[in-house]
Design an enzyme around this catalytic site. Structure first.
Site, PDB file in Angstrom:
ATOM      1  N   ASP A  69       1.031  -0.746   0.441  1.00 58.67           N
ATOM      2  CA  ASP A  69       0.354  -0.422  -0.176  1.00 58.67           C
ATOM      3  C   ASP A  69       0.997   1.448   0.006  1.00 58.67           C
ATOM      4  OD1 ASP A  69       0.930  -0.516   2.925  1.00 58.67           O
ATOM      5  OD2 ASP A  69      -0.600   0.541   3.830  1.00 58.67           O
ATOM      6  N   GLU A  70       2.002   1.256   0.283  1.00 60.58           N
ATOM      7  CA  GLU A  70       2.756   2.770   0.118  1.00 60.58           C
ATOM      8  C   GLU A  70       4.275   2.382  -0.789  1.00 60.58           C
ATOM      9  OE1 GLU A  70       3.759   2.629   3.999  1.00 60.58           O
ATOM     10  OE2 GLU A  70       2.288   3.456   5.035  1.00 60.58           O
TER      11      GLU A  70
END
Length: 118
Positions: A69-70
């Site tokens: 997610d990052e």
């Protein structure tokens, strides 16, 4: 029912634990240095797929998180000539698409393991 714990391997960013043992899998450009796997490196993809294949079966829960997610913002990505070149050579519309491709590849590994466990 007790607390639910979801096992996770941080990748492609926050991968300093992986890169401590395999610094050759880090992005060589300064803009993405410091804990980001070089998703353009076939060996990095092979190694992280292997990590998933080794660790995911150790957990019986319904989920295994790969924490994708990052990753670096577009402006930082575009400062990495290796990433820009890879994106162009492989027909991606942007450098971010290279990360999405990596995420999709690792997702297939997780899903295949979960499907075979059923």
């Amino acid at each position: 029912m007790g607390e639910l714990h979801i096992p996770e391997i941080e990748m492609p960013s926050h991968a300093s634990a992986i890169l401590k043992g395999r610094p050759d899998l880090a992005f060589p450009c300064p803009a993405l240095a410091g804990g980001t796997l070089d998703v353009t490196n076939p060996e990095a993809r092979k190694f992280t797929a292997g990590l998933i294949e080794e660790f995911a079966p150790l957990f019986s829960g319904p989920e295994f998180h790969i924490a994708t997610d990052e990753y670096a913002r577009q402006a930082e990505q575009e400062k990495c000539p290796e990433l820009v070149k890879y994106a162009k050579e492989h027909g991606f519309g942007s450098t971010a698409d290279v990360f999405v491709d990596y995420i999709n590849e690792m997702n297939k590994v997780v899903r295949a393991l979960r499907a075979s466990a059923r």
